[in-house]
Design an enzyme around this catalytic site. Structure first.
Site, PDB file in Angstrom:
ATOM      1  N   HIS A  10     -22.181   9.382   3.345  1.00  0.00           N
ATOM      2  CA  HIS A  10     -22.843   9.887   2.137  1.00  0.00           C
ATOM      3  C   HIS A  10     -23.488  11.259   2.360  1.00  0.00           C
ATOM      4  O   HIS A  10     -23.656  12.025   1.406  1.00  0.00           O
ATOM      5  CB  HIS A  10     -23.863   8.871   1.640  1.00  0.00           C
ATOM      6  CG  HIS A  10     -23.220   7.585   1.211  1.00  0.00           C
ATOM      7  ND1 HIS A  10     -22.474   7.475   0.063  1.00  0.00           N
ATOM      8  CD2 HIS A  10     -23.177   6.367   1.808  1.00  0.00           C
ATOM      9  CE1 HIS A  10     -22.013   6.239  -0.040  1.00  0.00           C
ATOM     10  NE2 HIS A  10     -22.425   5.548   1.009  1.00  0.00           N
ATOM     11  N   HIS A  43     -16.265   7.549   8.370  1.00  0.00           N
ATOM     12  CA  HIS A  43     -14.930   7.184   7.881  1.00  0.00           C
ATOM     13  C   HIS A  43     -14.171   8.467   7.569  1.00  0.00           C
ATOM     14  O   HIS A  43     -14.501   9.168   6.616  1.00  0.00           O
ATOM     15  CB  HIS A  43     -15.076   6.315   6.626  1.00  0.00           C
ATOM     16  CG  HIS A  43     -13.769   5.834   6.066  1.00  0.00           C
ATOM     17  ND1 HIS A  43     -13.708   4.983   4.982  1.00  0.00           N
ATOM     18  CD2 HIS A  43     -12.469   6.075   6.417  1.00  0.00           C
ATOM     19  CE1 HIS A  43     -12.439   4.726   4.696  1.00  0.00           C
ATOM     20  NE2 HIS A  43     -11.666   5.381   5.548  1.00  0.00           N
ATOM     21  N   HIS A  50     -14.983  13.180   2.128  1.00  0.00           N
ATOM     22  CA  HIS A  50     -16.339  13.429   2.633  1.00  0.00           C
ATOM     23  C   HIS A  50     -16.302  13.902   4.088  1.00  0.00           C
ATOM     24  O   HIS A  50     -16.407  15.090   4.341  1.00  0.00           O
ATOM     25  CB  HIS A  50     -17.267  12.222   2.413  1.00  0.00           C
ATOM     26  CG  HIS A  50     -16.679  10.868   2.667  1.00  0.00           C
ATOM     27  ND1 HIS A  50     -16.107  10.488   3.856  1.00  0.00           N
ATOM     28  CD2 HIS A  50     -16.621   9.777   1.853  1.00  0.00           C
ATOM     29  CE1 HIS A  50     -15.718   9.230   3.790  1.00  0.00           C
ATOM     30  NE2 HIS A  50     -15.997   8.774   2.581  1.00  0.00           N
ATOM     31  N   GLU A  70     -14.154   4.900  11.508  1.00  0.00           N
ATOM     32  CA  GLU A  70     -13.426   4.106  10.531  1.00  0.00           C
ATOM     33  C   GLU A  70     -12.238   4.920  10.035  1.00  0.00           C
ATOM     34  O   GLU A  70     -12.373   6.124   9.772  1.00  0.00           O
ATOM     35  CB  GLU A  70     -14.324   3.739   9.354  1.00  0.00           C
ATOM     36  CG  GLU A  70     -15.473   2.826   9.720  1.00  0.00           C
ATOM     37  CD  GLU A  70     -16.328   2.467   8.527  1.00  0.00           C
ATOM     38  OE1 GLU A  70     -17.091   1.491   8.629  1.00  0.00           O
ATOM     39  OE2 GLU A  70     -16.244   3.170   7.489  1.00  0.00           O
ATOM     40  N   THR A 100     -15.436   3.453  -2.950  1.00  0.00           N
ATOM     41  CA  THR A 100     -15.712   3.089  -1.568  1.00  0.00           C
ATOM     42  C   THR A 100     -14.776   1.943  -1.204  1.00  0.00           C
ATOM     43  O   THR A 100     -14.076   1.411  -2.070  1.00  0.00           O
ATOM     44  CB  THR A 100     -17.187   2.686  -1.384  1.00  0.00           C
ATOM     45  OG1 THR A 100     -17.454   2.454   0.005  1.00  0.00           O
ATOM     46  CG2 THR A 100     -17.519   1.425  -2.184  1.00  0.00           C
ATOM     47  N   HIS A 190     -21.130  -3.511   4.675  1.00  0.00           N
ATOM     48  CA  HIS A 190     -20.741  -3.158   3.305  1.00  0.00           C
ATOM     49  C   HIS A 190     -21.755  -3.733   2.317  1.00  0.00           C
ATOM     50  O   HIS A 190     -21.874  -4.936   2.156  1.00  0.00           O
ATOM     51  CB  HIS A 190     -19.341  -3.619   2.917  1.00  0.00           C
ATOM     52  CG  HIS A 190     -18.833  -2.901   1.686  1.00  0.00           C
ATOM     53  ND1 HIS A 190     -18.312  -1.622   1.733  1.00  0.00           N
ATOM     54  CD2 HIS A 190     -18.814  -3.248   0.386  1.00  0.00           C
ATOM     55  CE1 HIS A 190     -17.964  -1.233   0.515  1.00  0.00           C
ATOM     56  NE2 HIS A 190     -18.276  -2.202  -0.331  1.00  0.00           N
ATOM     57  N   GLY A 212     -25.082   2.294   5.486  1.00  0.00           N
ATOM     58  CA  GLY A 212     -25.162   3.705   5.138  1.00  0.00           C
ATOM     59  C   GLY A 212     -25.916   4.012   3.872  1.00  0.00           C
ATOM     60  O   GLY A 212     -26.991   4.598   3.905  1.00  0.00           O
ATOM     61  N   HIS A 213     -25.378   3.611   2.719  1.00  0.00           N
ATOM     62  CA  HIS A 213     -25.887   4.075   1.422  1.00  0.00           C
ATOM     63  C   HIS A 213     -27.369   3.810   1.234  1.00  0.00           C
ATOM     64  O   HIS A 213     -28.132   4.702   0.838  1.00  0.00           O
ATOM     65  CB  HIS A 213     -25.083   3.421   0.297  1.00  0.00           C
ATOM     66  CG  HIS A 213     -25.459   3.917  -1.063  1.00  0.00           C
ATOM     67  ND1 HIS A 213     -26.446   3.322  -1.818  1.00  0.00           N
ATOM     68  CD2 HIS A 213     -24.999   4.964  -1.790  1.00  0.00           C
ATOM     69  CE1 HIS A 213     -26.568   3.975  -2.960  1.00  0.00           C
ATOM     70  NE2 HIS A 213     -25.708   4.974  -2.971  1.00  0.00           N
TER      71      HIS A 213
END
Length: 252
Positions: A10, A43, A50, A70, A100, A190, A212-213
């Site tokens: 992100h 990723h 990204h 990833e 995602t 996730h 992450g997010h």
């Protein structure tokens, strides 16, 4: 005690929105490590939406914990991994139209192709993890593929209603047990947040959570180092005991 991997995708998403040089995932990886991250996850997507190749190259040089790459199970990505040599590769499904990653790999139907790629990577000393749903058939296929790890997809748990969440948690608990009985090591990730992570971190045999997010969202208020520190405290010493219940989905 589960360890914490911080996903920096992100950070790169914000940078790529303007096609500029900031924020820099390499700089923020350092802050995440200072906050207590046990590893850094990125990723590298086929569409490079990204994270970019250069990010991965620089992170390989600068990350002092562990670098988990990833990627899709393609010849291009395998070649990149063999050059970069991350500490781990996690093979994930990938669709160009998705926002995602939407679910786990179908290892059952892709077994032959995956076996060859896993053999290449692990032959070069790079452990391979497969991102899968907590289903017996997928776990058994993962073991047969030669992978050493699985990362259990926690999206269904994260998105479940309050009444359904214990059932999804039970699937993850039993999936972890099944994977370990097959000789696989287990990570998960996730959709995990500060509000729902503790029951997952408390699962016996769970080794690492990749998040992450939610950490990036909190970092906007408190800074990345503090946001990682707060998540690390939850993952390292979860207060909630896991619940037990439903059986594995898609019994084989």
């Amino acid at each position: 005690m589960a360890s914490l991997g911080i996903n920096l995708d992100h950070i790169a998403t914000v940078r790529q929105a303007r096609r500029t040089v900031e924020p820099d995932p390499v700089h923020l990886a350092l802050l995440a490590e200072l906050g207590g991250a046990d590893g850094i996850t990125v990723h590298l997507r086929e569409d490079r939406r990204h994270i970019q190749d250069r990010d991965v190259e620089l992170l390989r040089q600068t990350v002092r914990t562990r670098l988990n790459l990833e990627m899709a199970a393609t010849a291009e990505m395998v070649a990149i991994a063999l050059t970069i040599k991350p500490d781990m590769v996690t093979l994930v499904p990938e669709k160009r139209q998705e926002v995602t990653t939407e679910g786990g790999l179908d290892v059952v139907s892709q077994a032959a192709a995956l076996q060859g790629q896993i053999s290449q990577l692990q032959g070069a000393g790079i452990p391979v993890s497969l991102f899968v749903d907590p289903e017996r058939a997928q776990l058994q296929a993962s073991q047969r593929s030669g992978a050493r790890w699985v990362e259990l997809h926690t999206g269904s748990y994260a998105e479940a209603s309050w009444s359904q969440q214990p059932l999804e948690l039970a699937r993850l608990i039993e999936g972890t047990t099944e994977a370990r009985q097959l000789g696989l090591r287990v990570n998960a990730g996730h959709g995990l947040t500060y509000q729902n992570v503790e029951p997952i971190a408390a699962i016996s045999g769970m080794e690492e959570l990749n998040i992450g997010h939610t950490v990036m969202a909190r970092a906007m208020a408190v800074g990345l180092q503090e946001a990682v520190k707060q998540m690390k405290e939850l993952v390292s010493a979860p207060r909630q005991e896991p619940l037990f219940g439903a059986g594995l989905a898609a019994e084989s």
